[in-house]
Design a protein around this motif. Structure first.
Motif, short mmCIF file in Angstrom:
data_model
loop_
_atom_site.label_atom_id
_atom_site.label_comp_id
_atom_site.label_asym_id
_atom_site.label_seq_id
_atom_site.Cartn_x
_atom_site.Cartn_y
_atom_site.Cartn_z
N ALA A 26 -71.45 -6.40 35.60
CA ALA A 26 -70.55 -7.54 35.85
C ALA A 26 -69.27 -7.12 36.55
CB ALA A 26 -70.21 -8.22 34.52
N LEU A 27 -69.21 -5.87 37.02
CA LEU A 27 -67.97 -5.36 37.61
C LEU A 27 -67.67 -6.00 38.96
CD1 LEU A 27 -65.64 -3.40 37.11
CD2 LEU A 27 -66.99 -1.59 38.18
N ASP A 28 -68.71 -6.47 39.66
CA ASP A 28 -68.51 -7.01 41.01
C ASP A 28 -68.22 -8.50 41.03
OD1 ASP A 28 -68.97 -4.49 42.05
OD2 ASP A 28 -71.14 -4.82 42.20
N LYS A 29 -68.11 -9.12 39.87
CA LYS A 29 -67.84 -10.56 39.83
C LYS A 29 -66.40 -10.86 40.28
CE LYS A 29 -71.11 -11.81 36.17
NZ LYS A 29 -71.87 -12.80 36.94
N PRO A 30 -66.15 -12.05 40.84
CA PRO A 30 -64.78 -12.44 41.17
C PRO A 30 -63.90 -12.36 39.91
CG PRO A 30 -66.34 -14.01 42.09
CD PRO A 30 -67.13 -13.08 41.22
N THR A 31 -62.79 -11.65 40.00
CA THR A 31 -61.96 -11.37 38.82
C THR A 31 -60.50 -11.64 39.10
OG1 THR A 31 -63.51 -9.64 38.12
CG2 THR A 31 -61.34 -9.61 37.12
N ILE A 32 -59.84 -12.33 38.16
CA ILE A 32 -58.39 -12.49 38.18
C ILE A 32 -57.82 -11.60 37.07
CG2 ILE A 32 -56.45 -14.07 37.86
CD1 ILE A 32 -58.30 -16.35 38.75
N THR A 33 -56.92 -10.70 37.42
CA THR A 33 -56.29 -9.85 36.41
C THR A 33 -55.08 -10.58 35.85
OG1 THR A 33 -56.97 -7.90 37.66
CG2 THR A 33 -55.37 -7.56 35.91
N VAL A 34 -55.11 -10.83 34.54
CA VAL A 34 -54.03 -11.56 33.88
C VAL A 34 -53.21 -10.57 33.05
CG1 VAL A 34 -53.46 -13.48 32.34
CG2 VAL A 34 -55.54 -13.58 33.74
N PHE A 35 -52.04 -10.20 33.58
CA PHE A 35 -51.16 -9.30 32.84
C PHE A 35 -50.36 -10.12 31.83
CE2 PHE A 35 -51.94 -6.84 36.74
CZ PHE A 35 -52.23 -5.59 36.19
N ASN A 36 -50.72 -9.94 30.55
CA ASN A 36 -50.11 -10.73 29.47
C ASN A 36 -48.99 -9.92 28.79
OD1 ASN A 36 -49.77 -12.86 27.67
ND2 ASN A 36 -51.36 -12.12 26.28
N LYS A 37 -48.20 -10.61 27.99
CA LYS A 37 -47.12 -10.02 27.17
C LYS A 37 -46.00 -9.41 28.02
CE LYS A 37 -50.39 -8.98 23.42
NZ LYS A 37 -50.77 -8.09 22.33
N ILE A 38 -45.67 -10.08 29.14
CA ILE A 38 -44.58 -9.55 29.98
C ILE A 38 -43.24 -9.64 29.25
CG2 ILE A 38 -45.74 -10.06 32.17
CD1 ILE A 38 -43.93 -12.51 32.46
N ASP A 39 -43.15 -10.50 28.23
CA ASP A 39 -41.91 -10.59 27.46
C ASP A 39 -41.65 -9.32 26.66
OD1 ASP A 39 -44.33 -11.61 26.11
OD2 ASP A 39 -43.03 -11.71 24.34
N ALA A 40 -42.73 -8.59 26.32
CA ALA A 40 -42.58 -7.36 25.52
C ALA A 40 -42.51 -6.10 26.38
CB ALA A 40 -43.74 -7.24 24.54
N TYR A 41 -42.71 -6.25 27.70
CA TYR A 41 -42.70 -5.09 28.60
C TYR A 41 -41.26 -4.64 28.84
CZ TYR A 41 -43.48 -2.20 32.78
OH TYR A 41 -43.52 -1.17 33.67
N ARG A 42 -41.05 -3.33 28.77
CA ARG A 42 -39.73 -2.77 29.05
C ARG A 42 -39.88 -1.63 30.05
NH1 ARG A 42 -38.70 -6.81 27.30
NH2 ARG A 42 -37.25 -7.44 25.66
N HIS A 43 -39.01 -1.64 31.06
CA HIS A 43 -39.05 -0.62 32.11
C HIS A 43 -38.02 0.44 31.79
CE1 HIS A 43 -39.45 1.27 35.98
NE2 HIS A 43 -38.17 1.08 36.25
N ASP A 44 -38.42 1.73 31.80
CA ASP A 44 -37.47 2.81 31.52
C ASP A 44 -36.41 2.85 32.61
OD1 ASP A 44 -38.85 3.49 29.31
OD2 ASP A 44 -40.05 5.06 30.27
#
Length: 402
Positions: free
Chosen positions: A312-330
């Motif tokens: 199923a790797l070749d199927k049309p895919t949307i990458t949904v990056f979740n939890k951006i509220d918890a992401y912190r950049h050094d």
């Protein structure tokens, strides 16, 4: 009058220690990540982790997985702290399991057994229960001998062929028969599920996939406005849930599936492939990623490997990056700053995410927070555009869109 004693009858959570080895092709940092995940698995199963033991080895010890010195260290700690369970990060062979159990004299689990225990607690549908039972029996079959040590023959020779051997053989036959029965039952359930899928009409199918505990069920609830069970535990969802969703004037089917994990036992993947038929038959995949997790890139790779196994790797895919509220950049530390103060972290704006390497290397991608409902409209818009293009191409004369 004598004072009555009060006894606490509440079931106390079991205490556990974790054991992992650092092989030449691995690193201390990587093993620490695995053990943190193992600790989360223990927490999900209802246990409390008290201590973690690691050892650098060229290869696992054939008899006791770790060296004799490390095993003595674990034994001393287990005895002193009255630990209930010792959990190993890799799958143990039947002989290793038997030898370690004999030495430590407490319950011994490996990663596979722990995951199976969690699956058994989470299974709700007939299909999930059957799959878990099948996986448990396949795990148990080569480990039968340790269950009948009280019946083992002490000496060889004529007249010493006792009940132990016949009991083990009898149990093996029973388990093999049960495995065959469960496989037949799964085939029957799969046929029913296939019939249900055929009856769903001319609708585009969208499937949520991703590592365990990345927020798939929360997104399912957000998009479909349904009430799918979601919590901050590993494998909160085992059963595939399918909902009909309408965005603007466009109906489509959205399914939530079991989460993937690193070091997932092979026989468990095999047993759950039928549950993942929704992934195989989906038209679009929503690959949900917990961007706040320090190892999210490893998680993406682990999911892609499983998708490859499912073709199923070749199927049309949307990458949904979740939890951006918890992401912190050094934040970059200033030059010449020799202080030992920890580096400050800063939140990242949505625009910065959209122009980041994560967006460029995972196109099409969208960045959201399902809990705080950040950029949900942007997610809905991208999903609508993807599905509507596929729908008009596949069903050009369908008047649902007009």
């Amino acid at each position: 009058m004598a004072k009555q004693k009060i006894f606490d009858t509440a079931i106390q959570p079991e205490t556990a220690v974790l054991v992992g080895i650092i092989l030449p092709d691995s690193s201390e940092e990587k093993e620490r990540e695995y053990l943190e995940e193992l600790a989360f698995l223990v927490d999900t199963a209802g246990g409390i982790v008290k201590e973690v033991f690691t050892q650098k080895l060229n290869h696992p010890d054939r008899s006791t997985f770790v060296g004799s010195g490390k095993l003595d260290e674990i034994k001393a700690y287990v005895k002193a702290e009255e630990i209930d369970i010792v959990v190993f990060d890799d799958e143990l062979s039947p002989s290793q399991l038997r030898n370690i159990e004999k030495e430590l004299n407490v319950k011994i689990l490996d990663r596979s057994n722990l995951i199976l225990d969690i699956f058994a607690r989470r299974a709700k549908s007939a299909q999930a229960k059957t799959q878990v039972e099948l996986a448990q029996l396949q795990y148990l079959l080569p480990r039968l001998t340790r269950m009948w040590t009280h019946l083992e023959r002490q000496r060889g020779g004529i007249g010493m062929r006792g009940p132990g051997e016949s009991q083990i053989e009898s149990d093996r036959r029973m388990i093999l028969n049960k495995i065959a029965l469960l496989k037949d039952r799964l085939k029957s359930i799969d046929r029913q599920a296939e019939t249900q899928r055929k009856n769903r009409g001319q609708l585009i199918r969208v499937a949520l996939v991703g590592y365990t505990n990345v927020g798939k069920s929360t997104i399912m609830n957000l998009i479909s406005k349904s009430d799918v069970f979601a919590e901050n535990k590993l494998f909160a969802t085992l059963d595939t849930t399918v909902r009909k969703v309408v965005i603007n004037n466009l109906p489509f089917l959205l399914s939530d599936t079991v989460g993937f994990i690193r070091k997932l036992p092979h026989h468990l993947v095999e047993c759950f492939k039928s549950t993942l038929d929704e992934v195989r038959e989906a038209d679009v995949l929503l690959h949900v990623v917990d961007i706040s997790h320090p190892s999210f890139e490893d998680h993406i790779r682990a999911v892609n490997e499983t998708l490859k196994d499912l073709s199923a790797l070749d199927k049309p895919t949307i990458t949904v990056f979740n939890k951006i509220d918890a992401y912190r950049h050094d934040a970059a530390s200033s030059e010449g700053d020799d202080s030992n103060e920890p580096e400050e972290t800063a939140p990242v704006s949505l625009e910065a995410f959209k122009s980041s390497w994560m967006a460029r290397h995972n196109s099409p991608a969208v960045f959201i927070s399902a809990t705080d409902k950040v950029n949900v409209d942007g997610f809905r818009k991208l999903l609508y555009e993807t599905v509507v293009n596929m729908h008009t191409e596949r069903y050009p004369y369908d008047n649902l869109l007009y």
